[in-house]
Design an enzyme around this catalytic site. Structure first.
Site, mmCIF file in Angstrom:
data_model
loop_
_atom_site.group_PDB
_atom_site.id
_atom_site.type_symbol
_atom_site.label_atom_id
_atom_site.label_comp_id
_atom_site.label_asym_id
_atom_site.label_seq_id
_atom_site.Cartn_x
_atom_site.Cartn_y
_atom_site.Cartn_z
ATOM 1 N N GLU A 1 -2.136 -5.246 -3.715
ATOM 2 C CA GLU A 1 -1.216 -4.471 -2.874
ATOM 3 C C GLU A 1 -0.125 -5.366 -2.301
ATOM 4 O OE1 GLU A 1 -3.734 -0.686 -1.164
ATOM 5 O OE2 GLU A 1 -3.765 -2.557 -0.003
ATOM 6 N N ASP B 1 0.837 -1.198 0.000
ATOM 7 C CA ASP B 1 0.000 0.000 0.000
ATOM 8 C C ASP B 1 0.875 1.252 0.000
ATOM 9 O OD1 ASP B 1 -2.502 1.590 0.477
ATOM 10 O OD2 ASP B 1 -1.555 1.941 2.408
#
Length: 263
Positions: free
Chosen positions: A135, A66
């Site tokens: 992610e 992320d």
């Protein structure tokens, strides 16, 4: 490149070539530590416990990915738009890295078909499973090959093949911001409220309502407050645009409120 030639030589000594080749087709380059990518594609429903009592799944890689994704997307947008201001770039980055976009990217790349899970986890909150795995996959690339290869993957395999930045910039996807700007423009009072409930799988679900001048204008559901607010704002904007009676009611209530404040 010498590095790619060396990777092709290394492949000759790998016992299971198929997983490496499959990952290579997604990444655009050869992976080194395939265990990281397997971990990135392991949903928490399959988590196992090590001797030190730490559960192993893709959530830690998701956290790392992320951060890397946000930084690289910001870098790409900054270079692509040389004269756009911070607000525009922030909104566009948010649209690119939101869960619905990441879910679609995961599907476009074929990652969703490689995710290992315990089954029956494709509804509710787990509708984010593909985006979360994307992610985690970026986090695996960073640990395996470093920042430069993360950038290469996102630029060559994702942006050039699956994201039209200029087309996405024209889409109005931050409905809550658009509604707030509209209310502020005409000086209307507005309020978002949320209620939390549980679905049939005991997963938290949020229900949002938006009031403008104390008039209910839209509602929306979601598996996060942000998602439910966005859905409520989207409905409110649509109703304001097409429901003349609702718009007239807001305008009349706004005028009455201004008169009272001036008395």
């Amino acid at each position: 490149m010498i590095a790619d030639f060396i990777d092709r030589i290394r492949l000759l000594f790998v016992r299971e070539k198929k997983p490496f080749l499959r990952l290579k087709s997604i990444l655009g380059f050869y992976p080194h530590d395939i265990r990281l990518y397997r971990l990135a594609l392991m949903h928490k429903s399959l988590a196992y416990q090590e001797q030190n009592h730490h559960f192993i799944n893709n959530e830690r890689l998701e956290f790392l990915g992320d951060a890397m994704l946000g930084a690289i997307v910001a870098d790409i947008l900054y270079k692509h738009y040389g004269n756009k201001q911070e607000g525009f770039l922030t909104t566009l980055r948010s649209n690119i890295v939101c869960r619905s976009s990441l879910n679609k990217l995961s599907q476009d790349l074929g990652l969703d078909k490689l995710i290992r899970h315990a089954g029956a986890v494709t509804t509710g909150h787990n509708s984010f499973m593909s985006g979360n795995a994307f992610e985690a996959f970026v986090g695996a690339i960073y640990l395996d090959r470093g920042y430069r290869y993360c950038y290469r993957f996102l630029e060559e395999q994702v942006f050039k093949k699956h994201i039209n930045i200029d087309a996405m910039a024209k889409q109005e996807r931050n409905f809550k911001s658009a509604l707030i700007e509209w209310c502020q423009k005409y000086r209307y009072k507005f309020e978002f409220t949320q209620k939390e409930a549980r679905d049939d799988k005991n997963v938290p679900v949020f229900h949002s309502s938006v009031l403008i001048e104390n008039i209910s204008c839209g509602t929306g559901d979601g598996y996060s407050k942000k998602e439910s607010d966005q859905n409520a704002a989207k409905q409110a904007l649509k109703r304001i645009k097409h429901d003349k009676e609702l718009l007239a009611g807001i305008q009349n209530a706004g005028r009455r409120g201004k008169v009272k404040s001036e008395e």
